[in-house]
Design an enzyme around this catalytic site. Sequence first.
Site, PDB file in Angstrom:
ATOM      1  N   HIS A   9      -6.645 -13.865 -10.664  1.00 23.48           N
ATOM      2  CA  HIS A   9      -5.277 -14.179 -11.044  1.00 23.48           C
ATOM      3  C   HIS A   9      -4.862 -13.506 -12.340  1.00 23.48           C
ATOM      4  O   HIS A   9      -3.700 -13.129 -12.506  1.00 23.48           O
ATOM      5  CB  HIS A   9      -5.104 -15.700 -11.145  1.00 23.48           C
ATOM      6  CG  HIS A   9      -4.854 -16.324  -9.805  1.00 23.48           C
ATOM      7  ND1 HIS A   9      -5.326 -17.562  -9.453  1.00 23.48           N
ATOM      8  CD2 HIS A   9      -4.172 -15.856  -8.739  1.00 23.48           C
ATOM      9  CE1 HIS A   9      -4.931 -17.823  -8.207  1.00 23.48           C
ATOM     10  NE2 HIS A   9      -4.240 -16.809  -7.760  1.00 23.48           N
ATOM     11  N   GLU A  52      -7.013   2.324  11.092  1.00 26.08           N
ATOM     12  CA  GLU A  52      -7.887   2.133   9.930  1.00 26.08           C
ATOM     13  C   GLU A  52      -9.357   2.160  10.318  1.00 26.08           C
ATOM     14  O   GLU A  52     -10.236   2.027   9.478  1.00 26.08           O
ATOM     15  CB  GLU A  52      -7.514   0.868   9.149  1.00 26.08           C
ATOM     16  CG  GLU A  52      -7.339  -0.376   9.965  1.00 26.08           C
ATOM     17  CD  GLU A  52      -6.865  -1.576   9.128  1.00 26.08           C
ATOM     18  OE1 GLU A  52      -6.753  -1.468   7.908  1.00 26.08           O
ATOM     19  OE2 GLU A  52      -6.634  -2.632   9.733  1.00 26.08           O
ATOM     20  N   ASP A 100      -9.005   0.991   4.470  1.00 25.87           N
ATOM     21  CA  ASP A 100     -10.119   0.765   5.386  1.00 25.87           C
ATOM     22  C   ASP A 100     -10.555   2.056   6.065  1.00 25.87           C
ATOM     23  O   ASP A 100     -11.736   2.251   6.326  1.00 25.87           O
ATOM     24  CB  ASP A 100      -9.741  -0.282   6.440  1.00 25.87           C
ATOM     25  CG  ASP A 100      -9.945  -1.686   5.913  1.00 25.87           C
ATOM     26  OD1 ASP A 100     -11.009  -1.936   5.313  1.00 25.87           O
ATOM     27  OD2 ASP A 100      -9.051  -2.526   6.078  1.00 25.87           O
TER      28      ASP A 100
END
Length: 567
Positions: A190, A432, A456
């Site tokens: 965060h 991906e 990815d």
Amino acid sequence: MNVHQIIHGLAAAPGIAIGPALIFDPVAVADIAASASSEAEVARLDAAIAEVDLAISALEEHLRDAGKVEEAEIFDAHRMLLGDPSLRDRALALIVDDGMGAAQAIGVAGEEHAAEMLSLDDEYLSARAVDVRDVVGQVQRRLTGVAGLAERLLTPAVVVARDLGPSDVMSVPRDRLLGFALGGGGLTAHSTILARALGIPAVVGLGEQVLGIADHTLLALDGATGSVQIDPPAEEMTRLREARAALDARALALRADVGLPSVTRDGRQIALVANAATPTEARAAREWGAAGVGLLRTELLFLERPDLPDEAEQLALYAAVAAELPNTPITVRTLDVGGDKHLPAFPLPHEQNPFLGWRGLRIGLSRPDILLPQLRALLRAGASADIRIMLPMVSTVDELRQARALLEQAKTQLTAEGLAQSASPQLGVMIEVPAAALNADVLAREADFFSIGTNDLTQYTLACDRGNATIADLYQPLDPAVLRLIAMACEAAHRHGRHVAVCGELGGDPVATALLIGLGVDELSCGASSLPLVRAAIRAADSDECTILAQRALACANAAEVRALLG
Ligand code: PEP
Ligand code: MG
């Protein structure tokens, strides 16, 4: 560590920060003794928890009033962590049974809680362990009077710490926190998310060595490259100051270009859209001139809750995002969990290779109770918005066919129930997995569009875990192997009249814009803050030059040669 030295970590939030180091290493309070009685300690603990709760809710309210909904939600989650009865109960037991003081007891209880989260081997939950330490640290500081970051950071500095909680970041005036360099931390922590939102340059994952830096040492931190210079020489300082001034001037100039079309010099239109996960991000995308959403990640709605969101909640989210960018395409990716993302409501089994395992569409197809309500919500949102449905981690055309069958089932159900739905929903696939690029010709016959997930695609092409810092050098989206797969996907898509987007991080890298256009990409989707630079790169490009550039890049031996070519 005070001779000129450059250390490297993860590029967490862009920008250049130059200033003296402030080493923030809050002292442990484990040895602070109990006061007179356990009753008194429990009362002190409860009072401290109540005070912290009040302070957090004031901060949350302030953020909500300022329209910062996502930031506010971080602190809402903090209040839930603080109010978790198991945390207080454990601290209580430590006070009453083990004779600990309130500060030590809450510290031990908090550490146990954090250790549990860390042991789940889940990147997302590990990042939340920092949040537990953050709230517990606040309670301890109330109890002991030990200084927090706000009391330490009295003049502008670059903060160096093992880790920072979001409340640390929010507790200090923005002009004093020039930037931060963390030994730990992560890209989904965060504090990192806040740094990006607030424009605070940050580098994380530098290792314990950062704590060896002496207080007041001059630091120059580059949050875009993930480097921290310790005691940089004068000429390096001049270069960095100029770079920072140029960045500031450019950001200002680009603001003025928000409304300009994303078209090359010779008139080729490139759709410039945004990646988002929430309505707030969609609003930021609109402010930066996005022509829609190219990738709405839907995981967030499923993550911080013990149950699965129902169809109505999902519908509300998609409608809220679409309302921020009316009359534009909103491409929504169906749930992509597995790999390093786990749902509390649906714990995944331990797997030897989670990124190669039960992830993305594979989960959706074997759990129609999860995918079907999502498809129904998307179809319903499509009744009044241009919602496009995108499938993550497709490896074979059979998966696309199964997903289409499920979509048909959802349509039939909604018709039978008399509910309004999209007239002609588009169903696209993410490219991906290398197999999808290699088989793009087959997929393009049945998919309505492609969106290339370079994050990815790079990881799977180079067999290189995208989150593993040890092999980060190998993780190169500009590797010619990746570029060839992008070119194959574009050629196949165009043969069948399909549109191709790039929505991985490479789509937001202005250095790669001309190359991607040359490879045949029709749409670029990136974080809102990258939109101005990518728009400028599109407007500076010429399609013939881009084609030549792409051909030369495809002939390169490695990513370093491609980077040199791009300059
Ligand atoms: C990607 O893989 O490029 C992508 C956009 O998806 P994510 O980063 O969410 O895996
Ligand atoms: Mg992906």
